[in-house]
Design an enzyme around this catalytic site. Sequence first.
Site, mmCIF file in Angstrom:
data_model
loop_
_atom_site.group_PDB
_atom_site.id
_atom_site.type_symbol
_atom_site.label_atom_id
_atom_site.label_comp_id
_atom_site.label_asym_id
_atom_site.label_seq_id
_atom_site.Cartn_x
_atom_site.Cartn_y
_atom_site.Cartn_z
ATOM 1 N N ASN B 138 0.834 -1.320 0.078
ATOM 2 C CA ASN B 138 -0.124 0.255 0.043
ATOM 3 C C ASN B 138 0.714 1.203 0.046
ATOM 4 O OD1 ASN B 138 -1.506 2.206 0.596
ATOM 5 N ND2 ASN B 138 -2.872 1.052 1.967
ATOM 6 N N CYS B 141 -2.517 5.217 0.513
ATOM 7 C CA CYS B 141 -3.640 5.653 1.303
ATOM 8 C C CYS B 141 -3.539 7.194 1.479
ATOM 9 C CB CYS B 141 -3.415 4.832 2.528
ATOM 10 S SG CYS B 141 -4.881 5.390 3.383
ATOM 11 N N ASN B 205 -5.801 3.490 -5.866
ATOM 12 C CA ASN B 205 -6.359 3.824 -4.636
ATOM 13 C C ASN B 205 -7.256 4.956 -4.763
ATOM 14 O OD1 ASN B 205 -6.746 4.150 -1.894
ATOM 15 N ND2 ASN B 205 -4.722 2.996 -1.628
ATOM 16 N N CYS B 347 -39.094 11.311 -31.036
ATOM 17 C CA CYS B 347 -38.778 12.641 -30.521
ATOM 18 C C CYS B 347 -40.096 13.209 -29.557
ATOM 19 C CB CYS B 347 -38.603 13.800 -31.444
ATOM 20 S SG CYS B 347 -38.598 15.387 -30.757
ATOM 21 N N CYS B 353 -32.409 19.140 -26.559
ATOM 22 C CA CYS B 353 -31.300 19.279 -27.455
ATOM 23 C C CYS B 353 -31.128 20.650 -27.881
ATOM 24 C CB CYS B 353 -31.556 18.228 -28.677
ATOM 25 S SG CYS B 353 -33.207 18.472 -29.382
ATOM 26 N N CYS B 381 -24.637 21.765 -38.291
ATOM 27 C CA CYS B 381 -24.243 20.744 -37.269
ATOM 28 C C CYS B 381 -22.935 20.511 -37.588
ATOM 29 C CB CYS B 381 -25.387 19.776 -37.457
ATOM 30 S SG CYS B 381 -24.767 18.271 -36.326
ATOM 31 N N CYS B 387 -26.399 16.928 -28.376
ATOM 32 C CA CYS B 387 -27.780 16.592 -28.509
ATOM 33 C C CYS B 387 -28.068 15.286 -28.024
ATOM 34 C CB CYS B 387 -28.179 17.136 -29.874
ATOM 35 S SG CYS B 387 -27.533 16.239 -31.242
HETATM 36 C C1 FMN Z 1 -13.457 3.040 3.430
HETATM 37 C C2 FMN Z 1 -12.442 2.846 2.622
HETATM 38 C C3 FMN Z 1 -11.405 2.295 3.423
HETATM 39 C C4 FMN Z 1 -10.051 1.945 2.386
HETATM 40 N N1 FMN Z 1 -9.179 1.342 3.119
HETATM 41 C C5 FMN Z 1 -8.025 1.060 2.180
HETATM 42 C C6 FMN Z 1 -6.983 0.383 2.758
HETATM 43 O O1 FMN Z 1 -6.772 0.107 3.983
HETATM 44 N N2 FMN Z 1 -6.029 -0.056 2.111
HETATM 45 C C7 FMN Z 1 -6.024 0.295 0.667
HETATM 46 O O2 FMN Z 1 -4.931 -0.260 -0.114
HETATM 47 N N3 FMN Z 1 -6.995 0.684 0.259
HETATM 48 C C8 FMN Z 1 -8.027 1.253 0.808
HETATM 49 N N4 FMN Z 1 -9.216 1.701 0.186
HETATM 50 C C9 FMN Z 1 -9.009 2.096 -1.081
HETATM 51 C C10 FMN Z 1 -9.673 0.798 -2.036
HETATM 52 O O3 FMN Z 1 -9.037 -0.400 -1.688
HETATM 53 C C11 FMN Z 1 -9.958 1.160 -3.388
HETATM 54 O O4 FMN Z 1 -8.595 1.277 -3.981
HETATM 55 C C12 FMN Z 1 -10.571 2.523 -3.879
HETATM 56 O O5 FMN Z 1 -11.803 2.581 -3.043
HETATM 57 C C13 FMN Z 1 -11.041 2.465 -5.395
HETATM 58 O O6 FMN Z 1 -12.014 1.149 -5.211
HETATM 59 P P1 FMN Z 1 -13.735 1.367 -5.352
HETATM 60 O O7 FMN Z 1 -14.150 2.527 -6.184
HETATM 61 O O8 FMN Z 1 -13.953 -0.117 -5.927
HETATM 62 O O9 FMN Z 1 -13.902 1.511 -3.969
HETATM 63 C C14 FMN Z 1 -10.158 2.090 1.013
HETATM 64 C C15 FMN Z 1 -11.291 2.635 0.542
HETATM 65 C C16 FMN Z 1 -12.366 2.848 1.082
HETATM 66 C C17 FMN Z 1 -13.686 3.516 0.444
HETATM 67 S S1 SF4 Z 2 -34.075 16.143 -26.795
HETATM 68 FE FE1 SF4 Z 2 -34.514 16.922 -28.825
HETATM 69 S S2 SF4 Z 2 -34.787 15.286 -29.949
HETATM 70 FE FE2 SF4 Z 2 -34.615 14.363 -27.956
HETATM 71 S S3 SF4 Z 2 -36.870 14.185 -27.337
HETATM 72 FE FE3 SF4 Z 2 -36.362 16.263 -26.895
HETATM 73 S S4 SF4 Z 2 -36.663 17.749 -28.502
HETATM 74 FE FE4 SF4 Z 2 -36.684 15.650 -29.479
#
Ligand code: FMN
Ligand code: SF4
Lengths: 447, 413
Positions: B138, B141, B205, B347, B353, B381, B387
């Site tokens: 790690n 962090c 991370n 539409c 859009c 366009c 859009c």
């Molecule tokens: C609450 C929390 C605690 C975490 N603790 C660690 C940790 O102890 N060690 C680590 O390597 N990563 C830690 N992470 C990071 C996660 O392992 C991961 O890399 C990161 O959240 C991105 O992945 P995700 O979007 O699936 O959560 C933590 C993430 C969260 C949300």
């Molecule tokens: S965004 Fe434009 S094309 Fe899409 S439903 Fe609305 S008016 Fe019609």
Amino acid sequence: MKKAIDTEKIKQFQSMREPLTLQAAIRESNRCLLCFDAPCSAGCPAGTDPGKFIRQIKFYNYKGAARTIRNHNILGSVCAFLCPVEKLCERACSVKALEDPINISGLQRFATEYGKHFQIEPLRKSEKNQGKIAIIGCGPAGVGCAAELAKMNYDVTIFEREDMAGGVPKWNIPEFRLPAEAIAYDVENLLSLGVDIRFNATIENNEAISMLLAEGYMAVFISTGLSVALKIDLFDNYINALDYISFLRSVKFDHNNIDLKNKNVAVIGGGSVAVDSAVSAKACGANKVYLISLEHLDELPADKGEIELAREMNITFKAGCQITDVNANEKIITGLKGMEVEWIKPENFSPSNVRKVEGTTFALNVDLVVQAIGTKPGYEISRFHKSLQTRGKGIIEVNDLFETNLEGVFAGGDVVNAGSTVVQAVGEGKKAALSIDNYLKNRENKA
Amino acid sequence: MKAQADLSIEFCGVRFENPFCLSSSPVGNHAEMCARAYDAGWSGIVYKTIGLERSFNVVMPSPRLNTLNVFDKRFVGLQNAEQITDRPIKDNIKDLLWLKKNFPHKVLISSVMGYVDEDWAELAKMSEDAGADILELNFSCPQMAHKTAGYRTGQDFHAVEAFTEIVKKSCKIPVIAKMTPNITDMIPVALAAKRGGADAISAINTMRAITEIDINNFTPLPNIHGHSSPTGFSGPSVKPIAMRFVSELYNSKPLNLPVSAIGGIETWIDALHFLLLGATNLQVTTGIMRYGYRIVEDMIEGLSDFMIERNIQSLSEIIGKAAQKIVDPSEFNTRFQAISMVDEAKCIGCGQCYISCQDGANQAMIFDKISRKASVDEERCVGCMLCKHVCPVWDCITYKEVDTTKIRHAAIF
Ligand SMILES: Cc1cc2nc3c(=O)[nH]c(=O)nc-3n(C[C@H](O)[C@H](O)[C@H](O)COP(=O)(O)O)c2cc1C
Ligand code: SF4
Ligand SMILES: Cc1cc2nc3c(=O)[nH]c(=O)nc-3n(C[C@H](O)[C@H](O)[C@H](O)COP(=O)(O)OP(=O)(O)OC[C@H]3O[C@@H](n4cnc5c(N)ncnc54)[C@H](O)[C@@H]3O)c2cc1C
Ligand code: SF4
Ligand code: SF4
């Protein structure tokens, strides 16, 4: 908002429900809270596990969702069209405490459609080495029981009176509520499990069950439903007074030959089947359709959605009314006379509890009467076996394990619960299958 | 009942039944949690980073989390102010031993963080003896902001190289160096780890970030008794940044090390994105903190179905397939030009859009107030497709190729 009900489709005898688009399914599944111990799943009588399949949809695992539904509920596509969800899974949905519940049946339709369209692999036929089981009646309960037993490697034979599978949904539930393809797909899944269905095989001999057991079937499951409609004496002997079972069946399979243009139709009854009948009459081109019930508008047993549908279709409610007399030309009814009624005792919605209100007499010109006031089993149930225990009009008595009083004989579905829902029947069939398996394993252990 | 594709991978010489692992964080805080994760289907676990009490006296702040919410979408990103484990080293080692004994076929990765050389050596040896299959260092962090620990180490090439070398000398198991994204270019750090002997790189991370300010008392969140700090940001919001780093690691010829991707993975499609950008192994934290271990079921089933549909026998066939298509912007083929097209039938007449093109692009969208339909002025366009991205009907606006002899510029009045 897009209208949930497409009345034009009803008139073309097509499903009134638009399938949920992928975009809508993604949106709806993302409203789901993915609850712990999902209450919606506990609210599904067949154990279809919406808590799981909605999660699968949310995480783009659409085929997984289709598999979950099919593996838990062999009539998953049919149920997705027919379940009264506001009383079942959606009623239990946690989101209800904050906003509208999750559209569970819509998501179920989406997932089953997806699985069908992108062809998830067929269910596997296993080696049938656990012995033979007989099922009488190929409706939802029989199908639910058969699928479960087949998965446990039992060799299942279903004896069915008609020449196609599906029971009431197949024969009587209008196409606008349930497209034929849904049943066809589910039945195909059942067949891929290796279940044998014998068609045109009515079981009615009073030795039938004993004979099946003697032929080597180790257990019998009775799921014959309710196939005879109750009728009103007043209409006896008139040829244009039908019951809803035969009326709906002929609309479903022969609507091209039913022309109700410029005709008036009176449907007697206030429940879902009465609404289905009334809407079907409209779809056949009827001029005026009256829905005549003892219950007042706020007491109708049909649910809200159905009443709304009847309104959309311009059905005339004659709620809180009773037919007192018939105008007829020989054997053909030409008109009805009736009066408004009130209940003698409150909260007791039975015909014997009404009092006619003076000065409310009315007359209607009608060309067809459809009676939709309930059903009963189609024959003397005791004919299956002379000591099979029943109650009321032939409802079979079972215990919690769906065992009848006869050894090795089980029953479930409408013939046991006196008429409920497809999903309830499937659930009872599934539970009975587990009981049958337990019963046979215990018997083996004892031997 | 269903065919399951072969999702197995080999990473650092170790076989994983599927690429899905827990990343080091509270989701792998102790043995009981890890056991449930294994049972749910995760092939490997990077245990919560362990350290020695004599170097780090960890006391976690509280509250220590805040989320990034965008209108009705909550939790699109997560900010944490957590440090490495606050459990005693002997308890953590006991847990590692228990896990290897009870889950011999699963992969156990020990994440370590030392302060001085001896710490790194000792932690590596202890982890190996406890049964860890792989080590993760790690270097990243954001909250362990000591001079020679946490993300500051990860910004110091010499420290990364030196510590990796010490670890490699102290144990025989493979070593992954975990990178911080809080840096302009990750390649030099990864190369330093490689010189030190690292067998693989993991990234990313968390990003140092501030998610929100409490507008009542003017204090950033999480409000830790009146103060806050830019701390580790993760989840779906950081995935685009993680994807960039992963593709750069994979595409670096001098580096040429396997990559474990981390950052915002929640679904099988996220997983596939990282595999296509060159990752062999995948790690998850925020997705699990939000939804639980169960999300792996849908990753496995979804990825497996994808492979079966495409007739892919092994994930090695697709790893890096999208990374190959990454070039310098100067190399884009601008002879290909397109304009947008509105499907009038789809539409719904919202005019989003129109507003976006009017105020944020090239004033090329025409909106008919009577019919409430949008259409494209083909002369104006420039095919930026703004859009398409605002249209509420996902498949309503598409693009088509046009004559490229005309050189198009932003409108001039
Ligand atoms: C609450 C929390 C605690 C975490 N603790 C660690 C940790 O102890 N060690 C680590 O390597 N990563 C830690 N992470 C990071 C996660 O392992 C991961 O890399 C990161 O959240 C991105 O992945 P995700 O979007 O699936 O959560 C933590 C993430 C969260 C949300
Ligand atoms: S965004 Fe434009 S094309 Fe899409 S439903 Fe609305 S008016 Fe019609
Ligand atoms: C018009 C109508 C609309 C409905 N709408 C809904 C709805 O929207 N949603 C919902 O959930 N439920 C609805 N229901 C109720 C639902 O259809 C039943 O609850 C369900 O079909 C019961 O299943 P079952 O298997 O018990 O019986 P059934 O469906 O009645 O099946 C019994 C089967 O046994 C066969 N059989 C009968 N006797 C014999 C014999 N002696 N030998 C061999 N075979 C025999 C029959 O041919 C039939 O195939 C509706 C019912 C009706 C009538
Ligand atoms: S089968 Fe019916 S009750 Fe069960 S989850 Fe599906 S829609 Fe709800
Ligand atoms: S109860 Fe409602 S919110 Fe909860 S899992 Fe079921 S559908 Fe989703």
